[in-house]
Design a protein around this motif. Structure first.
Motif, PDB file in Angstrom:
ATOM      1  N   VAL A  67      -4.016 -56.775   9.659  1.00  0.00           N
ATOM      2  CA  VAL A  67      -4.078 -57.734  10.888  1.00  0.00           C
ATOM      3  C   VAL A  67      -2.685 -57.220  11.809  1.00  0.00           C
ATOM      4  CG1 VAL A  67      -3.249 -59.959  11.814  1.00  0.00           C
ATOM      5  CG2 VAL A  67      -5.068 -59.693   9.942  1.00  0.00           C
ATOM      6  N   VAL A  68      -3.074 -56.919  12.904  1.00  0.00           N
ATOM      7  CA  VAL A  68      -1.850 -56.863  13.881  1.00  0.00           C
ATOM      8  C   VAL A  68      -1.753 -58.114  14.777  1.00  0.00           C
ATOM      9  CG1 VAL A  68      -0.904 -55.233  15.682  1.00  0.00           C
ATOM     10  CG2 VAL A  68      -2.171 -54.184  13.970  1.00  0.00           C
ATOM     11  N   ARG A 105      -2.567 -55.856   4.894  1.00  0.00           N
ATOM     12  CA  ARG A 105      -1.317 -55.651   5.470  1.00  0.00           C
ATOM     13  C   ARG A 105      -1.456 -56.514   6.722  1.00  0.00           C
ATOM     14  NH1 ARG A 105       1.418 -50.735   3.410  1.00  0.00           N
ATOM     15  NH2 ARG A 105       2.829 -51.247   5.430  1.00  0.00           N
ATOM     16  N   PHE A 106      -0.266 -57.249   7.167  1.00  0.00           N
ATOM     17  CA  PHE A 106      -0.231 -57.783   8.294  1.00  0.00           C
ATOM     18  C   PHE A 106       1.037 -57.465   8.862  1.00  0.00           C
ATOM     19  CE2 PHE A 106      -1.299 -62.510   9.798  1.00  0.00           C
ATOM     20  CZ  PHE A 106      -0.327 -62.452  10.692  1.00  0.00           C
ATOM     21  N   LEU A 107       0.926 -56.958  10.322  1.00  0.00           N
ATOM     22  CA  LEU A 107       2.159 -56.708  11.104  1.00  0.00           C
ATOM     23  C   LEU A 107       2.215 -57.770  12.072  1.00  0.00           C
ATOM     24  CD1 LEU A 107       4.045 -54.492  11.701  1.00  0.00           C
ATOM     25  CD2 LEU A 107       2.510 -53.322  13.174  1.00  0.00           C
ATOM     26  N   GLY A 143       4.741 -56.796   7.676  1.00  0.00           N
ATOM     27  CA  GLY A 143       5.486 -55.949   8.331  1.00  0.00           C
ATOM     28  C   GLY A 143       6.032 -56.643   9.797  1.00  0.00           C
ATOM     29  N   ILE A 144       7.361 -56.555  10.105  1.00  0.00           N
ATOM     30  CA  ILE A 144       7.828 -57.262  11.318  1.00  0.00           C
ATOM     31  C   ILE A 144       8.554 -56.231  12.310  1.00  0.00           C
ATOM     32  CG2 ILE A 144       9.436 -58.774  12.100  1.00  0.00           C
ATOM     33  CD1 ILE A 144       9.261 -60.425   9.415  1.00  0.00           C
ATOM     34  N   PRO A 205      12.746 -56.903   9.107  1.00  0.00           N
ATOM     35  CA  PRO A 205      12.400 -56.586  10.387  1.00  0.00           C
ATOM     36  C   PRO A 205      12.872 -55.468  10.818  1.00  0.00           C
ATOM     37  CG  PRO A 205      13.718 -58.713  10.427  1.00  0.00           C
ATOM     38  CD  PRO A 205      13.633 -57.900   9.063  1.00  0.00           C
ATOM     39  N   TYR A 206      12.167 -54.649  11.537  1.00  0.00           N
ATOM     40  CA  TYR A 206      12.172 -53.209  11.980  1.00  0.00           C
ATOM     41  C   TYR A 206      12.381 -53.409  13.613  1.00  0.00           C
ATOM     42  CZ  TYR A 206      10.379 -51.505   7.874  1.00  0.00           C
ATOM     43  OH  TYR A 206      10.351 -51.334   6.291  1.00  0.00           O
TER      44      TYR A 206
END
Ligand SMILES: NC(=O)c1ccc[n+]([C@@H]2O[C@H](COP(=O)([O-])OP(=O)(O)OC[C@H]3O[C@@H](n4cnc5c(N)ncnc54)[C@H](OP(=O)(O)O)[C@@H]3O)[C@@H](O)[C@H]2O)c1
Length: 304
Positions: A67-68, A105-107, A143-144, A205-206
């Motif tokens: 998921v994005v 995975r979820f961004l 992912g953030i 967070p990136y």
């Protein structure tokens, strides 16, 4: 490359570029849309719905590996408007992703603004969403991304600033020393695709920017504009009271037009903050991603 990605916000500026990149890399996409039926193709299926509609979210994430989550409320006249979409909507989507049983995975496309939640309704909503998603993710790898100000084809927010700059006028918001940073949307889209196929990482967070260390100050922007247009650029400071007056007018006209305003007093606190420089260090180390498009190059080549 194979795999199916559910993407939100595809009808917006950034989401469209993310999907173009995913499709070019061979992913299959399921895209959420609030607008009337759009014709699907073999690789892009449109799912009609919204973040407020749990059934449509279940359909969106059905069978997907990734998921994005790019949909977001970027303008609003009060805090609740941001919370409803950016916090509650994100929670609903994560819930659907967990219940799908297929999502690995979820961004979450957050914002650099989340670094200072106290500054604005928008910043706080992104920060709170990050916290909630981190608590919920469980076996899903979260992912953030915290991109700084993003520009590129289709953007309506930064384009006027750059157009004025290339005409020789640069309106300055905030103090002369304030640090700004920018990111071309193609570089962001590339980072999204690379993150999806990367290995596990700790949840943090990136930040993402164009890689200019320390960012830009207004004088540097003025210099770049002058170099690109090969002529003088006048830097004009906009006094805070005038900016607040413009925000009041914007609030009123948006109210009359029944639209959400971009410029509010809450947004002004964010826009005039002293330090919006960012660092790609964590993300570059993790997924070996490096932005390719500098602001000067984009202005020279008209990539905005
Ligand atoms: N642009 C930037 O500089 C920047 C910087 C950092 C982070 N971000 C984040 O990046 C994301 C995309 O920003 P953008 O600039 O592309 O904004 P945008 O052009 O306004 O696009 C927003 C997207 O979100 C969708 N959306 C909003 N509320 C929704 C809801 N309740 N249900 C379903 N979809 C909804 C919109 O759908 P409709 O088309 O139906 O309205 C649109 O597709 C946002 O989360 C934003 O916070 C943007």
């Amino acid at each position: 490359m194979t795999g199916t990605v559910a993407v939100t916000g595809v009808t917006g500026f950034i989401g469209k570029h993310i999907v173009d990149n995913l499709l070019s890399r061979g992913f299959t996409v399921r895209a959420l849309t609030r607008t009337a039926h759009k014709p699907s193709t073999n690789t892009l299926a449109w799912i009609q719905g919204a973040l407020e509609d749990q059934d449509s979210l279940a359909e969106l994430v059905s069978g997907v590996e990734y998921v994005v989550h790019c949909a977001g409320q970027v303008r609003g006249h009060n805090e609740q408007t941001f919370t409803n979409c950016n916090v509650t909507g994100s929670i609903r989507l994560m819930q659907a992703a967990k219940e799908s049983g297929s999502c690995k995975r979820f961004l979450f496309i957050s914002s650099l603004a989340a670094r200072y939640p106290e500054l604005s309704w928008y910043a706080n909503s992104k920060y709170v969403a990050e916290q909630k998603l981190s608590t919920m993710a469980s076996t899903i790898s979260l992912g953030i991304f915290r991109p700084t100000a993003v520009y590129g084809p289709g953007d309506k927010e930064l384009k006027p600033l750059f157009s004025w700059l290339l005409r020789g006028v640069l309106p300055r918001l905030g103090t002369p020393e304030a640090r700004l940073s920018f990111l071309h949307v193609n570089d962001l889209a590339e980072a999204v695709s690379q993150w999806l196929i990367a290995g596990q990482s700790p949840v943090h967070p990136y930040e993402l920017c164009d890689g200019v260390t320390g960012g830009y100050n207004w004088k540097r922007l003025q210099e770049i504009g002058a170099a690109v247009r090969n002529g003088r650029v006048r830097l004009i400071g906009i006094p805070l009271p005038l900016l607040k007056l413009i925000a009041d007018v914007s609030m009123l006209s948006s109210y009359l037009a029944r639209k959400e305003p971009m410029l509010t007093h809450s947004k002004i606190r964010e826009l005039t903050h002293q330090d919006w420089s960012a660092s790609n260090k964590s993300l570059s180390e993790y997924i070996n991603w490096f932005p390719k498009i500098s602001l000067e190059h984009a202005l020279r080549e008209g990539l905005f």
